[in-house]
Write an enzyme that holds these catalytic residues in place. Structure first.
Site, PDB file in Angstrom:
ATOM      1  N   ASP A  22       0.833  -1.205   0.000  1.00 46.55           N
ATOM      2  CA  ASP A  22       0.000   0.000   0.000  1.00 46.55           C
ATOM      3  C   ASP A  22       0.868   1.255   0.000  1.00 46.55           C
ATOM      4  O   ASP A  22       2.075   1.201   0.294  1.00 46.55           O
ATOM      5  CB  ASP A  22      -0.901  -0.016   1.250  1.00 46.55           C
ATOM      6  CG  ASP A  22      -2.247   0.632   1.005  1.00 46.55           C
ATOM      7  OD1 ASP A  22      -2.345   1.461   0.086  1.00 46.55           O
ATOM      8  OD2 ASP A  22      -3.192   0.324   1.742  1.00 46.55           O
ATOM      9  N   ASP A  79     -10.833   2.021  -3.173  1.00 45.27           N
ATOM     10  CA  ASP A  79     -11.374   1.739  -1.839  1.00 45.27           C
ATOM     11  C   ASP A  79     -12.892   1.775  -1.869  1.00 45.27           C
ATOM     12  O   ASP A  79     -13.543   1.396  -0.896  1.00 45.27           O
ATOM     13  CB  ASP A  79     -10.869   2.775  -0.827  1.00 45.27           C
ATOM     14  CG  ASP A  79      -9.511   2.382  -0.258  1.00 45.27           C
ATOM     15  OD1 ASP A  79      -9.068   1.247  -0.506  1.00 45.27           O
ATOM     16  OD2 ASP A  79      -8.898   3.213   0.435  1.00 45.27           O
TER      17      ASP A  79
HETATM   18  C1  GLA Z   1      -5.759   1.863   2.173  1.00 38.73           C
HETATM   19  C2  GLA Z   1      -6.152   0.709   1.291  1.00 38.73           C
HETATM   20  C3  GLA Z   1      -7.209  -0.122   1.965  1.00 38.73           C
HETATM   21  C4  GLA Z   1      -6.707  -0.616   3.286  1.00 38.73           C
HETATM   22  C5  GLA Z   1      -6.253   0.553   4.153  1.00 38.73           C
HETATM   23  C6  GLA Z   1      -5.570   0.083   5.395  1.00 38.73           C
HETATM   24  O1  GLA Z   1      -6.785   2.776   2.302  1.00 38.73           O
HETATM   25  O2  GLA Z   1      -6.595   1.167   0.047  1.00 38.73           O
HETATM   26  O3  GLA Z   1      -7.585  -1.199   1.152  1.00 38.73           O
HETATM   27  O4  GLA Z   1      -5.651  -1.508   3.077  1.00 38.73           O
HETATM   28  O5  GLA Z   1      -5.347   1.391   3.455  1.00 38.73           O
HETATM   29  O6  GLA Z   1      -5.150   1.123   6.166  1.00 38.73           O
END
Ligand code: GLA
Length: 736
Positions: A477, A546
């Site tokens: 990420d 997301d």
């Molecule tokens: C980001 C990612 C999510 C999740 C969060 C965790 O927003 O896109 O899928 O993994 O971080 O903090």
């Protein structure tokens, strides 16, 4: 009046040279550029052709891109307006330069001229290298075009070599230019924001320059994707019209300029953004730009997408085209609040539902500062033993024993303000002297231009892989952009920062791939903020957004599919009301939408009712039966959700023996209209296909369970499923 007369007299006197002021003869020495026999260099794929002309004065120009012409040498005598293939600032060129160099003596002129070229062919790919140089400074530039024959994609990039002793400054250093002839150009590009990525925007290009770009450093694709489609003519549809699509394989600041010059033609220039990045090229050093991918299709947007998808599966995506496992991700089901039994419970449920992997998302690390919210701990990548006293290896083997693969989340480019790492290595944080360290999501970015930081980031991945034997999947990420950029490592060469950050990232990724060729890596960046072909060289898939709401995903996945293939597009079923949009959609619609890519779930399975569980089991099972076509098939979009009340598309296997059709009703329909007819595409007209609707007891189409020929199904009237209600959806599998 008197004053004016005196002034004129003085000026005239100054203009008449006196004996003493007589000018020396003006002598200006010019470096000779020997002329050359004109020629045409053809860069060809099965159905496309890029023709480059070498003029007598050694300029290399673009003559044609599009439909192949049988005898390119006819262009030898063509006298149309020429556009240089890689125009440099200097000489008579006055447009957007691909290359702009500032030399040690302060001069800015470069004129690139042909030196020679070579073609090297390997299976399916022909690489043409055109060597050019500036006859005055000796600067060398190689234009490299790799033509992927079967995929109809041309990848173009440039090598810039400074053979001199003194450094030069690269002020602009684009990857490639494309020149398109025509009167009208309709541009489609993709803008957005967090949880709102890849929104489609269309506009006619007028005179002047339209730019799509990112200056975010990291998370470069959150607000604009480095990709586009442009029509050669007023319009294009899914199935008709000449279209050129492009995508830049770079995960940092980019700039793609669409310049309609005074001739009305279109020059498309794509590459790394020169913003704050006048790159110093030392004497003897060379710089390689990222690849700009081009494809042309005479069959509208659909043809252009299929070309890019095939290329991506065969070359562009790590492990591309291979089927990646279905999974349950812990994030939206547990967020930061879990202990071992929460996770083992999820693993049990995932196994029972027929999923193939469990992914432990954020929240598993940090001893001194446990990661119980997004405010702390990034950088401290040791497991949190109070949350999971049994350790990660226990969870991994718990999953493995139940037949599931095991994956884990990391965010290695970042450091939380509250972390041991921030205390021990404050100099590793991206920063500018005296300026505020702006936090975003309570975190800072680590300076990947620094080799020590690169080692550290590689070490995070490496150590995480050692937490348990057989970790199968890493979700990588990257949750914030770069503010107040600066590097304590780069000293007074801050111009290198943005470029070397991305080069540092890629160098870490290369090391990872050398050591861990098999581990699956998901590229995530607050959702889809790193969806580009630069990162995909190292990653098996991307987290599309997301926003897991099936309604929002209609537009996000539609636009993503324009450029990127379904095999890389992760799509999850989550709870309702959706945590981002608040929308409530049927579970079936959520599954049907997730099944259009790599299907996963991201919720607490314990919160599903027995009926929902039964449907989930059924949907997962049926997906596993047709996903080979989703991963490896050709995509045909049947409707455009921006213009239609339906979103429908289908994947067809390469041998046309199997297809999967998806249809979603986006707006309530008048019942009197009966079923909505869709003209299927891409089938073998004479083959007989058995059509089976998935995951329903009674089908929405009269022909369900029967066999029909491809031409019948493609007729436009026969296939008319009844999907009246908003958010009604259906999946049909066609087997022939
Ligand atoms: C980001 C990612 C999510 C999740 C969060 C965790 O927003 O896109 O899928 O993994 O971080 O903090």
């Amino acid at each position: 009046m008197k004053r004016i007369t005196i002034l004129l007299a003085a000026l005239l006197a100054a203009a008449v040279p006196t004996e003493a002021r007589k000018a020396k003869k003006f002598v200006h020495e010019t470096v000779e550029i020997p002329s050359v026999e004109p020629q045409v260099i053809a860069v060809e794929t099965e159905n496309t052709q890029l023709l480059l002309g070498v003029l007598g004065n050694r300029q290399v120009v673009i003559r044609h891109y599009g439909q192949p012409v049988a005898n390119p040498s006819q262009f030898l005598e063509f006298n149309g307006v020429a556009a240089e293939a890689y125009p440099a600032a200097g000489g008579t060129f006055m447009g957007e330069p691909a290359l702009h160099v500032k030399y040690a003596d302060g001069t800015h002129n470069t004129e690139l001229r042909y030196v020679g070229h070579k073609v090297e062919s390997a299976s399916g790919v022909a690489k043409t290298t055109i060597q050019m140089k500036d006859y005055v400074t000796g600067l060398q530039v190689n234009l490299i075009y790799e033509a992927y024959r079967k995929e109809n994609v041309i990848s173009a990039h440039t090598e810039i070599l400074n053979p001199g002793k003194k450094a030069v400054g690269l002020e602009n250093y684009a990857s490639a230019l494309m020149r398109l002839e025509g009167d009208d150009f309709l541009l489609t590009h993709f803008h957005g924001g967090w949880a709102y990525e890849m929104q489609t925007s269309r506009e006619m290009l007028d005179f002047g320059t339209k730019v799509i770009e990112s200056r975010r450093g990291t998370q470069a694709t959150q607000t604009e994707n480095p990709s586009f489609m442009v029509s050669l003519g007023k319009e294009f549809s899914e199935t008709s019209g000449a279209v050129v699509a492009g995508a830049l394989a770079w995960s940092g600041n980019f700039r793609i300029a669409f310049e309609r010059d005074e001739t009305g033609r279109l020059n498309i220039l794509g590459g790394i953004s020169p913003f704050a990045s006048a790159y110093p090229l030392a004497g003897g050093a060379s710089f390689e730009t990222p690849a700009m991918l081009w494809t042309y299709s005479a069959e509208g947007a659909g043809g252009a997408s299929r070309n890019l998808h095939r290329w991506a599966r065969n070359y562009g995506i790590y492990g591309g085209g291979a089927v990646n496992p279905t999974l349950l991700n812990s994030w939206e089901g547990a967020y930061f609040t879990f202990n071992t039994s929460t996770l083992t419970g999820m693993i049990d449920d995932a196994a029972a539902m027929g999923l193939e992997m469990f992914v432990l998302d954020d929240g598993w690390f940090g001893e001194k500062y446990p990661r119980n919210s997004d405010r702390t701990s990034l950088g401290d990548w040791e497991p949190n033993t109070s949350k999971i006293p049994e350790g990660i290896d226990y969870l991994a083997s718990y999953a493995h024993e139940r037949g599931l693969k095991f994956g884990i989340w990391i965010e290695p480019e970042m450091v939380s303000g509250v972390s041991v790492l921030a205390e021990t290595h404050p100099e590793w944080v991206v920063q500018s002297p005296g300026r505020q360290l702006y936090e975003a999501r309570w975190q800072w970015v680590l300076d990947l231009s620094n080799p020590d930081v690169q080692d550290f980031v590689f070490g995070i991945f490496d150590r995480t892989m050692q937490l348990a034997p057989g970790i199968d999947y890493i979700k990588w990420d990257c949750n914030r952009p770069i503010y107040s950029f600066g590097s304590t490592y780069l000293g007074n060469e801050q111009d290198r920062f943005y470029v070397e950050y991305v080069q540092g990232l890629y160098s870490v990724m290369r090391r990872i791939r050398e050591k861990y060729p098999k581990v699956l890596v998901q590229c995530c960046s607050s959702g889809g903020a790193r969806v580009d072909y630069g990162a995909m060289k190292y990653c098996n898939e991307f987290w599309t957004s997301d926003n897991t709401d099936a309604i929002s995903r209609v537009r996000i996945q539609y636009a993503t599919s324009m450029i990127y293939p379904a095999c890389a597009m992760a799509s999850h079923v989550s709870a309702v009301p959706n945590h981002q949009s608040g929308n409530i959609t049927p579970l079936k619609m959520r599954f049907d939408m997730a099944a259009a890519g790599r299907l996963g779930m991201e919720l607490q399975p314990k919160n599903l009712t027995p009926e929902e569980r039964a449907l989930a089991d059924r949907c997962i099972k049926s997906y596993r039966g047709f996903r080979d076509v989703v991963f490896g098939g050709d995509l045909y979009r049947l409707t455009d959700p921006y213009d239609s009340d339906y979103y429908a598309f289908m994947y067809v296997s390469e041998d046309k023996s199997k297809a999967v059709v998806f249809a979603f009703c986006l707006r309530y329909q008048n019942r009197a209209t009966g079923g909505h007819p869709f003209a299927l595409q891409g089938l073998d007209p004479s083959r007989s296909y058995k059509v089976t609707e998935q995951n329903v007891d009674s089908s929405c189409w009269w022909g369900n369970g029967k066999s029909f020929t491809g031409d019948f199904l493609m007729s436009g009237s026969a296939f008319n499923p009844v999907l009246h209600q908003t958010n009604a959806s259906a999946i049909f599998v066609l087997e022939g």
